[in-house]
Write a protein that holds these residues in place. Structure first.
Motif, PDB file in Angstrom:
ATOM      1  N   ASN A 102       0.846  -1.187   0.000  1.00  0.00           N
ATOM      2  CA  ASN A 102       0.000   0.000   0.000  1.00  0.00           C
ATOM      3  C   ASN A 102       0.886   1.244   0.000  1.00  0.00           C
ATOM      4  O   ASN A 102       1.687   1.433   0.930  1.00  0.00           O
ATOM      5  N   ARG A 139      -0.389  -1.059  -4.769  1.00  0.00           N
ATOM      6  CA  ARG A 139      -1.500  -0.189  -5.138  1.00  0.00           C
ATOM      7  C   ARG A 139      -1.179   1.196  -4.592  1.00  0.00           C
ATOM      8  O   ARG A 139      -0.609   1.336  -3.508  1.00  0.00           O
ATOM      9  N   SER A 187       0.287   2.997 -14.498  1.00  0.00           N
ATOM     10  CA  SER A 187      -0.831   2.075 -14.294  1.00  0.00           C
ATOM     11  C   SER A 187      -1.149   1.312 -15.570  1.00  0.00           C
ATOM     12  O   SER A 187      -1.368   0.094 -15.550  1.00  0.00           O
ATOM     13  N   THR A 192      -0.670  -1.395 -12.666  1.00  0.00           N
ATOM     14  CA  THR A 192      -0.624  -0.996 -11.268  1.00  0.00           C
ATOM     15  C   THR A 192      -1.960  -0.384 -10.865  1.00  0.00           C
ATOM     16  O   THR A 192      -2.428   0.547 -11.522  1.00  0.00           O
ATOM     17  N   PRO A 193      -2.588  -0.872  -9.791  1.00  0.00           N
ATOM     18  CA  PRO A 193      -3.829  -0.239  -9.324  1.00  0.00           C
ATOM     19  C   PRO A 193      -3.531   1.147  -8.740  1.00  0.00           C
ATOM     20  O   PRO A 193      -2.719   1.279  -7.827  1.00  0.00           O
ATOM     21  N   CYS A 249      -8.374   1.534  -5.665  1.00  0.00           N
ATOM     22  CA  CYS A 249      -7.355   1.661  -6.722  1.00  0.00           C
ATOM     23  C   CYS A 249      -7.648   0.663  -7.838  1.00  0.00           C
ATOM     24  O   CYS A 249      -8.080  -0.460  -7.589  1.00  0.00           O
ATOM     25  N   SER A 250      -7.385   1.085  -9.076  1.00  0.00           N
ATOM     26  CA  SER A 250      -7.676   0.220 -10.218  1.00  0.00           C
ATOM     27  C   SER A 250      -6.724   0.539 -11.358  1.00  0.00           C
ATOM     28  O   SER A 250      -5.991   1.530 -11.330  1.00  0.00           O
ATOM     29  N   SER A 251      -6.743  -0.308 -12.343  1.00  0.00           N
ATOM     30  CA  SER A 251      -6.002  -0.071 -13.588  1.00  0.00           C
ATOM     31  C   SER A 251      -6.952  -0.311 -14.752  1.00  0.00           C
ATOM     32  O   SER A 251      -7.521  -1.403 -14.857  1.00  0.00           O
TER      33      SER A 251
END
Length: 341
Positions: A102, A139, A187, A192-193, A249-251
């Motif tokens: 994190n 993330r 990302s 990468t989130p 978090c997202s990609s």
């Protein structure tokens, strides 16, 4: 919101986790690394995070990376917080940073940005590229700003949404958009989130838009209302949202506006301060129809409403000013319409 008498009580308030924070800390799955933890918001965010982790009964650490912890605010947070003093503009510095699942990226340069524009761009664009590459397997919540948006109609809109096309004014805002683009690139390239955390304007009694306005009313100085409307959020709420945003978090990277849900008129803020002290604010200028405003509906929908209201923030800030509370001595310059900070 309870009365706050001194800086110790203020820090406790800003860093005290709620039940949602503790639940989020329980599901972190590992340590947290905060890059650029020495700014206005960093120490209280680190403190809130480690308090939430302890409240959840976890043994995760919080690593706080900072150029120099001059006043020892981070080192004084005690067990569970490890301070790493390093220069994040130096690519070699990243070799000594721990692998944390994190990551919160808070490093940035705003004030004085026009005095050394190359440093501003290096801090806001080069550094994010280094961090995004180094922590491509983590993330990342990456702090940004509502300054990347254009001015929007303050009367007939709720503010810029996450879908509003960026149109930054001035080199600070342009470099802040570059920071976002670097994290988006990392990302996209590495899956990468990432969550881009577009914050404005966080309120700490020692600093912030409300302090700027309140001090002028208290001193009998003119309050310029040309930039006539603002969003504000209590820094404790912003800290909470940051911790709870990690699972979002997202990609490709997700954008999230973080501020209070309402648009507040500067003239009305001045009047509320005046009412506290029996003073009539000195108003200058007239409100432009547009202002730098963000719509935080998505944040409220995903993470719930903030706990502290604007009237509560004004009341607490007014009492702080009246008591001669310590300030950081750094005006926000929120009223600037040319982007020069």
């Amino acid at each position: 919101m309870e009365a706050i008498a001194n800086e110790n009580e203020l820090e406790d308030c800003l860093s005290r986790p709620n039940s949602q924070d503790i639940a989020a800390a329980a599901s972190l799955g590992g340590d947290v690394l905060v890059l650029g933890a020495g700014g206005k918001m960093g120490p209280s965010l680190v403190a809130r995070t480690i308090r939430a982790i302890r409240g959840a009964g976890r043994n995760y650490k919080v690593f706080a990376a900072v150029r120099q912890d001059k006043l020892g605010h981070l080192k004084n947070l005690g067990d569970g917080v490890e301070v790493i003093e390093t220069d994040l503009l130096d690519p070699a510095s990243y070799d000594g940073l721990p692998d944390a699942p994190n990551v919160v990226f808070m490093a940035g340069r705003k004030f004085g940005s026009t005095s050394d524009q190359p440093l501003t761009w290096a801090t806001n664009a080069w550094m994010p590229g280094l961090a995004g590459h180094r922590f491509r397997s983590s993330r990342i919540v990456a702090f940004s700003t509502g300054n990347i948006y254009p001015f929007v109609d303050a009367i007939d809109s709720r503010g810029a949404t996450e879908e509003t096309p960026a149109a930054p004014v001035g080199e600070y805002a342009q470099s802040a958009l570059a920071r976002e683009r670097m994290f988006e690139y990392c990302s996209n390239r590495n899956r990468t989130p990432v969550l881009i955390y577009r914050l404005n304007y966080a309120i700490d009694l020692r600093y912030g838009v409300l302090l700027d306005i309140g001090q002028k009313v208290f001193r009998g100085e003119p309050v310029d209302v040309t930039m006539g409307y603002v969003n504000v959020i209590w820094q404790g709420d912003a800290n909470s949202y940051c911790l709870r945003a990690l699972p979002l978090c997202s990609s490709p990277a997700r954008m999230l506006n973080v501020t209070g849900p309402e648009i507040t008129r500067v003239r009305d803020i001045a009047a509320q301060f005046g009412a506290l002290w029996g003073k009539t604010p000195v108003i200058t200028g007239s409100e432009a129809r547009t202002a730098l405003l963000s719509d935080s509906s998505l944040c409220t929908r995903l993470l719930g409403p903030p706990e502290v209201s604007v009237p509560e923030m004004i009341e607490a800030t007014g009492r702080w000013i009246e008591a001669g509370g310590e300030t950081l001595g750094k005006p926000t310059k929120f009223e600037r319409r040319d982007g020069a900070f």
